[in-house]
Design a protein around this motif. Structure first.
Motif, PDB file in Angstrom:
ATOM      1  N   ASP A   1      -0.399  27.057  54.478  1.00 44.92           N
ATOM      2  CA  ASP A   1      -1.325  26.941  53.360  1.00 44.92           C
ATOM      3  C   ASP A   1      -1.518  25.477  52.988  1.00 44.92           C
ATOM      4  O   ASP A   1      -0.589  24.666  53.109  1.00 44.92           O
ATOM      5  N   ALA A   2      -2.694  25.156  52.522  1.00 44.65           N
ATOM      6  CA  ALA A   2      -2.977  23.824  51.987  1.00 44.65           C
ATOM      7  C   ALA A   2      -3.256  23.959  50.492  1.00 44.65           C
ATOM      8  O   ALA A   2      -4.088  24.767  50.079  1.00 44.65           O
ATOM      9  N   TRP A   3      -2.553  23.180  49.705  1.00 42.39           N
ATOM     10  CA  TRP A   3      -2.681  23.214  48.253  1.00 42.39           C
ATOM     11  C   TRP A   3      -3.210  21.888  47.746  1.00 42.39           C
ATOM     12  O   TRP A   3      -2.874  20.826  48.281  1.00 42.39           O
ATOM     13  N   THR A   4      -3.997  21.943  46.693  1.00 40.84           N
ATOM     14  CA  THR A   4      -4.414  20.749  45.967  1.00 40.84           C
ATOM     15  C   THR A   4      -3.611  20.680  44.681  1.00 40.84           C
ATOM     16  O   THR A   4      -3.591  21.639  43.909  1.00 40.84           O
ATOM     17  N   ILE A   5      -2.931  19.556  44.484  1.00 38.61           N
ATOM     18  CA  ILE A   5      -2.168  19.340  43.258  1.00 38.61           C
ATOM     19  C   ILE A   5      -2.858  18.226  42.484  1.00 38.61           C
ATOM     20  O   ILE A   5      -3.098  17.140  43.016  1.00 38.61           O
ATOM     21  N   ARG A   6      -3.183  18.512  41.231  1.00 40.24           N
ATOM     22  CA  ARG A   6      -3.848  17.516  40.385  1.00 40.24           C
ATOM     23  C   ARG A   6      -2.963  17.205  39.183  1.00 40.24           C
ATOM     24  O   ARG A   6      -2.437  18.107  38.530  1.00 40.24           O
ATOM     25  N   TYR A   7      -2.844  15.927  38.895  1.00 40.64           N
ATOM     26  CA  TYR A   7      -2.088  15.456  37.740  1.00 40.64           C
ATOM     27  C   TYR A   7      -3.087  14.860  36.757  1.00 40.64           C
ATOM     28  O   TYR A   7      -3.695  13.826  37.024  1.00 40.64           O
ATOM     29  N   PHE A   8      -3.287  15.547  35.624  1.00 43.84           N
ATOM     30  CA  PHE A   8      -4.284  15.144  34.629  1.00 43.84           C
ATOM     31  C   PHE A   8      -3.613  14.442  33.446  1.00 43.84           C
ATOM     32  O   PHE A   8      -2.544  14.867  32.980  1.00 43.84           O
ATOM     33  N   THR A   9      -4.264  13.402  32.929  1.00 43.06           N
ATOM     34  CA  THR A   9      -3.773  12.722  31.731  1.00 43.06           C
ATOM     35  C   THR A   9      -4.950  12.310  30.865  1.00 43.06           C
ATOM     36  O   THR A   9      -6.029  11.988  31.375  1.00 43.06           O
ATOM     37  N   ARG A  10      -4.746  12.307  29.553  1.00 41.47           N
ATOM     38  CA  ARG A  10      -5.819  11.869  28.664  1.00 41.47           C
ATOM     39  C   ARG A  10      -6.046  10.366  28.771  1.00 41.47           C
ATOM     40  O   ARG A  10      -7.180   9.897  28.683  1.00 41.47           O
TER      41      ARG A  10
END
Length: 231
Positions: free
Chosen positions: A178-187
């Motif tokens: 499987d290929a996953w996209t991991i996103r790290y969001f910050t204000r």
């Protein structure tokens, strides 16, 4: 569609045979149409997510049991099935048919999360795991898990006070991994500097900075920070 129309028109299509649809699936279609029929909203692209039977009241045998198609995923440009137990499933192209959401409600919550934070600054990573293995194994570095938005192919963590959110989303499942996209969001942009130690510390699987941001539709330099203007 009205419940009376669904009851009178619903059929089960098996191979070349047309049979009466099981009562359980008829009631599931009625419940789905009454709650979600006519719902439309965009998430990443402009095509939007479309909910409703649209006159198609055919039950079919999927690899995971009886199902009906009730959603068109605009970002995937593919139909999504509703299984008898309420889970959603699809198999786009030549990829295997698999469960995507544990319920339509969870699907809506996960989309709401992404829409809420999509205008924040973010760093994006690609992670590869064995088939049907989620990428995050150590949550101690992450914000609090958001269970209502978390399902088989998407996980969310959020610290709203600190302005940090993390998403792990299945983006492809070819062949044996499987290929996953991991996103790290910050204000705030300065907070994005924490992305690498947090993300790399949370998974033991092969994880690298992504070279493409699907949210912003552009290439990203390794370690680059994206910011998607709100429309």
């Amino acid at each position: 569609m009205a419940a009376t129309d669904i009851r009178s028109m619903a059929v089960l299509h098996v191979d070349d045979q047309i049979e009466a649809a099981p009562d359980e699936l008829i009631e599931a279609m009625i419940g789905f149409e009454e709650r979600f029929g006519g719902l439309w909203y965009p998430v990443i692209g402009f095509n939007g997510m479309e909910y409703g039977l649209a006159g198609d009241v055919v039950v079919h045998r999927s690899p995971l049991g009886l199902a009906f198609t009730g959603i068109v995923d605009g970002d995937w440009t593919w139909g999504v099935d509703i299984l008898a137990d309420g889970r959603t499933a699809m198999g786009p192209g030549r990829w295997s048919y698999r469960v995507i959401d544990r319920s339509v409600e969870q699907r809506l919550e996960s989309h709401a999360m992404l829409v809420t934070v999509s205008g924040w600054f973010h760093r994006t990573f690609t992670c590869h795991t064995p088939r049907e293995v989620v990428p995050v194994v150590d949550e101690r570095r992450l914000p609090q898990r958001v269970p209502e938005a978390t399902g088989p192919t998407e996980s969310w963590w959020l610290d709203d006070d600190a302005g940090v959110a993390v998403q792990a989303q299945l983006s492809a499942w070819p062949q044996d991994r499987d290929a996953w996209t991991i996103r790290y969001f910050t204000r705030a942009p300065a907070q994005a500097a924490d992305a690498n130690p947090v993300v790399f510390g949370a998974t033991i699987h092969e994880t690298v900075p992504a070279l493409w941001c699907a949210l912003c539709s552009h290439q990203v330099e390794p370690g680059g920070i994206c910011h998607r203007p709100r429309s």
